[in-house]
Design a protein around this motif. Structure first.
Motif, PDB file in Angstrom:
ATOM      1  N   HIS A  28     -23.830  76.365  -7.935  1.00  0.00           N
ATOM      2  CA  HIS A  28     -24.892  75.590  -7.294  1.00  0.00           C
ATOM      3  C   HIS A  28     -25.123  76.176  -5.906  1.00  0.00           C
ATOM      4  CE1 HIS A  28     -26.390  71.579  -5.403  1.00  0.00           C
ATOM      5  NE2 HIS A  28     -27.392  72.315  -5.835  1.00  0.00           N
ATOM      6  N   HIS A  30     -26.944  76.737  -2.119  1.00  0.00           N
ATOM      7  CA  HIS A  30     -27.394  75.914  -0.995  1.00  0.00           C
ATOM      8  C   HIS A  30     -28.138  76.800  -0.002  1.00  0.00           C
ATOM      9  CE1 HIS A  30     -24.605  72.896  -2.534  1.00  0.00           C
ATOM     10  NE2 HIS A  30     -23.657  73.810  -2.511  1.00  0.00           N
ATOM     11  N   ALA A  31     -29.452  76.565   0.160  1.00  0.00           N
ATOM     12  CA  ALA A  31     -30.226  77.328   1.130  1.00  0.00           C
ATOM     13  C   ALA A  31     -29.850  76.895   2.544  1.00  0.00           C
ATOM     14  CB  ALA A  31     -31.723  77.131   0.894  1.00  0.00           C
ATOM     15  N   VAL A  36     -33.968  73.655  -1.458  1.00  0.00           N
ATOM     16  CA  VAL A  36     -33.626  74.579  -2.546  1.00  0.00           C
ATOM     17  C   VAL A  36     -33.972  75.995  -2.117  1.00  0.00           C
ATOM     18  CG1 VAL A  36     -33.984  72.830  -4.308  1.00  0.00           C
ATOM     19  CG2 VAL A  36     -35.879  74.299  -3.660  1.00  0.00           C
ATOM     20  N   PRO A  37     -33.275  77.018  -2.647  1.00  0.00           N
ATOM     21  CA  PRO A  37     -33.589  78.401  -2.289  1.00  0.00           C
ATOM     22  C   PRO A  37     -34.998  78.775  -2.722  1.00  0.00           C
ATOM     23  CG  PRO A  37     -31.472  78.254  -3.430  1.00  0.00           C
ATOM     24  CD  PRO A  37     -32.146  76.934  -3.577  1.00  0.00           C
ATOM     25  N   TYR A  42     -33.670  83.018  -5.230  1.00  0.00           N
ATOM     26  CA  TYR A  42     -32.997  82.558  -6.447  1.00  0.00           C
ATOM     27  C   TYR A  42     -32.912  83.677  -7.483  1.00  0.00           C
ATOM     28  CZ  TYR A  42     -32.025  79.718 -10.589  1.00  0.00           C
ATOM     29  OH  TYR A  42     -31.466  79.208 -11.736  1.00  0.00           O
ATOM     30  N   ASP A  62     -31.888  75.883  -8.459  1.00  0.00           N
ATOM     31  CA  ASP A  62     -30.820  76.272  -7.536  1.00  0.00           C
ATOM     32  C   ASP A  62     -29.443  76.369  -8.195  1.00  0.00           C
ATOM     33  OD1 ASP A  62     -30.363  73.610  -8.042  1.00  0.00           O
ATOM     34  OD2 ASP A  62     -30.572  72.927  -5.974  1.00  0.00           O
ATOM     35  N   SER A  98     -22.596  78.546  -1.576  1.00  0.00           N
ATOM     36  CA  SER A  98     -22.632  77.948  -2.907  1.00  0.00           C
ATOM     37  C   SER A  98     -21.409  77.080  -3.153  1.00  0.00           C
ATOM     38  CB  SER A  98     -22.709  79.041  -3.984  1.00  0.00           C
ATOM     39  OG  SER A  98     -21.633  79.954  -3.850  1.00  0.00           O
TER      40      SER A  98
END
Length: 354
Positions: A28, A30-31, A36-37, A42, A62, A98
């Motif tokens: 998962h 994390h931007a 979300v990225p 992604y 994500d 992540s």
């Protein structure tokens, strides 16, 4: 005694008991902004994962599932070691941290990832006693596929934890949720998930976008665009015989900043009215005051086959009527094209999709 790498924790201590070795990773992302990225980022991260193993199943926007069995010998690391490697590379190359859950199947890998703060590697043993202890006190909603409606039904039977569900006879669960959903819940409460990681699996989300011709202040036009989007997404879901578990709204403003919000549906659905109500709730919750909106994007996430969903019975006669009308509109679109039937609220032409 070996040192545990920084950022790694254990969802449960890994023991030497019988059971499949952890080999599934739930990654998962994390931007840095907390959202979300971006799609480009992604895709680069998916390429990074494919550099470890070809068995990568994208879970937009994500997350991804990764089966690393074929990579263990090549990299001379166990699954947890590969998770550490992925996390370090994603952070170093793309600036994205992540959370990675490591388990013997997709269900347990997901739950391991969710079992604590973000940005860590968490490992769950495949041994039976370890899995049983890990699951026992988890809420029913922690099991993948248990939404608010199913959780409420289970709570009515006093089944509010995974441990209590696991101790319940199969027949009781099937009477509560139906034969298929009851069997699936019976297995998952015991940590059983035979679902494979499917390389190149179909997308788990679909989306649409409306870009305004000029930065738009009028909330009526915003809602009209959302109405058009939900009709489009609903028709696509029903055509593909799929249902969505959640809806994500992204608002891009004149200064190019964005706001993203996600809401889980009361029950998985491809019904346009359900999508519309949820989209309006997401929009209203933002409390936009004279915001100059450039683009509205809507994405249906967590797609699953329509036959796997359980529709809660409604006592409202209007609900069945609206679904019959919707089915007739779908038939008209299939015969005469997507523009054959449109909601009255979009009579004033909505902005075109970018």
């Amino acid at each position: 005694m070996s040192r545990r790498p920084a950022g790694r924790t254990a969802a449960h201590p890994v023991d030497g008991g019988a059971g499949p070795a952890p080999h599934i990773l739930y990654v998962h992302l994390h931007a840095p902004t907390g959202s979300v990225p971006h799609e480009d980022v992604y895709e680069m991260l998916l390429d990074l994962l494919r550099g470890i193993t070809p068995v990568v199943q994208a879970l937009p926007p994500d997350a991804a599932l990764v089966d690393v069995r074929s990579a263990l010998r090549y990299f001379d690391r166990d699954a947890a070691g590969l998770a550490d490697l992925i996390r370090v590379r994603a952070l170093a190359l793309h600036g994205v941290d992540s959370t990675i859950g490591v388990g013997p199947n997709p269900l347990l890998a997901r739950m391991a990832a969710a079992d604590g703060p973000a940005c860590a590697v968490r490992v769950l043993s495949g041994a039976g006693p370890a899995v049983e202890e890990f699951l026992r006190n988890k809420p029913a909603a922690a099991l993948d596929g248990i939404g608010p409606a199913s959780a409420k039904i289970l709570a009515g039977y006093g089944l509010d934890t995974v441990g209590r569900i696991a101790a319940t006879p199969l027949g009781t669960l099937q009477r509560a949720l139906g034969a298929t959903a009851g069997r699936r819940l019976y297995d998952r409460a015991r940590g059983i998930d035979p679902t494979p990681v499917v390389r190149g699996a179909p997308a788990r989300s679909i989306g649409g976008e409306r870009r305004f011709g000029q930065d738009e202040l009028d909330p009526v036009r915003h809602r009209r665009a959302l109405l058009s989007l939900t009709e489009e997404l609903g028709a696509r879901l029903r055509t593909e015989r799929q249902a969505a578990r959640s809806l994500t709204l992204t608002v891009r403003y004149a200064d190019r900043s964005t706001t993203t919000r996600t809401r889980t549906l009361h029950e998985s659905s491809g019904h346009s009215a359900v999508l519309r109500t949820t989209a309006y709730q997401l929009y209203d919750a933002l409390g936009l005051q004279r915001a100059r909106v450039r683009t509205l994007s809507l994405r249906a996430d967590g797609l699953l086959a329509e036959e796997l969903t359980a529709r809660q019975l409604s006592l409202e006669p209007g609900d069945d009527k609206s679904r019959l009308i919707e089915a007739a509109a779908d038939r008209a679109r299939a015969r005469f094209g997507p523009a054959a039937v449109r909601p009255a609220g979009t009579a004033h032409r909505a902005p075109r999709r970018a």
